[in-house]
Design an enzyme around this catalytic site. Structure first.
Site, short mmCIF file in Angstrom:
data_model
loop_
_atom_site.label_atom_id
_atom_site.label_comp_id
_atom_site.label_asym_id
_atom_site.label_seq_id
_atom_site.Cartn_x
_atom_site.Cartn_y
_atom_site.Cartn_z
CG ASP A 168 -0.17 -0.11 2.55
OD1 ASP A 168 0.85 -0.82 2.59
OD2 ASP A 168 -0.59 0.52 3.54
CD GLU B 79 4.52 0.79 6.73
OE1 GLU B 79 5.25 1.17 7.65
OE2 GLU B 79 4.08 1.59 5.86
ZN LIG Z 1 6.76 2.48 3.71
#
Ligand SMILES: [Zn+2]
EC number: 3.5.1.14
Length: 446
Positions: free
Chosen positions: A110, A175
């Site tokens: 992401d 993340e």
């Molecule tokens: Zn990163």
């Protein structure tokens, strides 16, 4: 800049050309080559064009693209889904001695959102300028490393290299929003346990200088909310212990602590990541009226929020005591809430730090692999923010945060994030050296 309408017209025009060329090719067994050339750079660009920005990351397209790349390299692929719609793609290159602990290369799928109107080039176009800068959200953070891992493996395979240790690449979701449904779930899984990871590499950050940066720890975020209660009263009256006055007293105490930490950085005695940071992020008080706030009422409640980042050696008990006794003392009608955003200690109760000295044999191999390609490392750092590395370190696994980008401005999460093609290509060579060294090194058991 093209308007949306003219863009559509252009698209329609090019589609009709494709149509005609398809019609003209009578031996239509092969489709015309609409794809660009197959090079590491075009692989990188294609991955960057898949919009995996929050809040609606297209994980499906990212996983299918990376899976196809991995299959073209003969890697084993496995898609795990601990939370629906949030896949973890696991790629594996089996080693000749699979009983040795494995090497894990991690990267997140992401990215943070982008505001296209503030960019020179569309953040999902992966436009490459004449000077070789590739503009895209995720160019630095961290789609570069995912493709570099794969291209390094491609090169090693073409040299008939065989790893002793098994090499895994994990491509994880979420993340950028804390990794709770991504890396945190992955490391707790049976599948992860079965990987027997001995050492891992995760993302780092660009270096504006001529040396690569490397990170041995992350700071841990705490969200701290402090609330004050007090006697309400007329705005004209002076009395002790109103809610806002109470809160202001605490804010002063917090500010003094903040200064004590920041002074160390300003004096050059510590890097940003080596002190506890505290920053006020909101203040909430006041009695709402039609035109804003009632100016003659002292409210009975007030609240402030702080973003805290603890260093790996911060004593969490001492910090909790400070908050309870100094920042939000109950004797002054104050209360508080601490939201801890991740672990502070590993499963053995140790600080989440990876040793960067001779006590860690992986460190020596890592360093040697960098110098053997003529590169240098700057002093190992604590990352001021956080990455998924903390979840791996929590399992007792040594992890270094490393993204091979030197002479590169730090543009993660910024407008106009870009990476130079030559820097990207150099990174592949660096990973070839790292992967071959780390996977053939056999002394360390864990
Ligand atoms: Zn990163």
């Amino acid at each position: 800049m093209a308007t949306p309408q003219s863009h559509f017209r252009f698209l329609a025009f090019s589609l009709s050309i494709i149509h005609i060329s398809l019609f003209l090719s009578t031996t239509a067994t092969q489709l015309p080559l609409l794809e660009e050339q197959d090079t590491p750079i075009t692989h990188f660009q294609r991955y960057l064009r898949i919009n995996t920005a929050h809040p609606t990351p297209d994980y499906t397209s990212a996983v299918s693209f990376l899976k196809a790349q991995a299959q073209s390299l003969g890697l084993k692929t496995q898609t795990l889904e601990f939370v629906q719609g949030k896949p973890v793609l696991l790629l594996t290159w089996p080693g000749s001695n699979p009983s040795l602990p494995s090497l894990l290369l991690n990267s997140h799928l992401d990215s943070v959102p982008a505001e296209p109107e503030k960019w020179l080039h569309n953040p999902f176009s992966a436009h490459r300028t004449a000077s070789g800068a590739i503009f895209a959200r995720g160019a630095q953070d961290d789609k570069c490393i995912a493709i570099q891992y794969l291209e390094a493996i491609r090169n090693l395979k073409s040299q008939s290299f065989t790893p002793h240790r098994t090499i895994h690449i994990s491509l994880v979701p979420d993340e950028e929003i804390g990794g709770i449904d991504g890396a945190a779930k992955f490391v707790e899984s049976e599948e992860f346990n079965g990987l027997n990871v001995g050492f891992a590499l995760d993302e780092g950050q660009a270096s504006p200088g001529d040396e690569f940066r490397v990170f041995y720890s992350d700071r841990v975020p705490w969200n701290v909310k402090i609330r004050a209660k007090g006697r309400p009263g007329h705005g004209s009256r002076m009395y002790d212990g109103s809610a806002v006055e109470n809160l202001m007293e605490s804010v002063e105490v917090v500010s003094r602590f903040r200064e004590s930490q920041f002074d160390v950085v300003k004096a050059g005695k510590a890097l940003n990541g080596e002190v506890v940071s505290v920053n006020p992020v909101y203040v909430k008080a006041g009695v709402v009226s039609e035109d804003g706030f009632a100016m003659n009422v002292q409210p009975s409640e007030a609240e402030a929020g702080f973003d805290l980042r603890l260093t790996p050696t911060t004593d969490p008990e001492e910090m909790r005591r400070r908050i309870a006794e100094e920042w939000a003392p109950a004797v002054r009608n104050m209360s508080y809430e601490i939201i801890e955003k991740g672990p502070l200690r590993d499963y053995m109760g140790r600080p989440l730090m990876t040793a960067t000295d001779d006590s860690n044999p992986w460190w020596s191999v890592f360093k040697q692999a960098i110098t053997s390609v003529g590169e240098k490392l700057s002093r190992p750092e604590i990352l001021a923010s956080t990455t998924d590395a903390r979840y791996l370190r929590q399992k007792g696994i040594p992890v270094l945060g490393f993204s091979p980008m030197k002479n590169t401005p730090i543009l993660l999460h910024d407008h106009n994030e870009h990476l130079k093609d030559t820097v990207f290509m150099k990174g592949i060579q660096v990973y070839e050296s790292l992967i071959s060294s780390l996977s053939t090194f056999t002394e360390a058991s864990h």
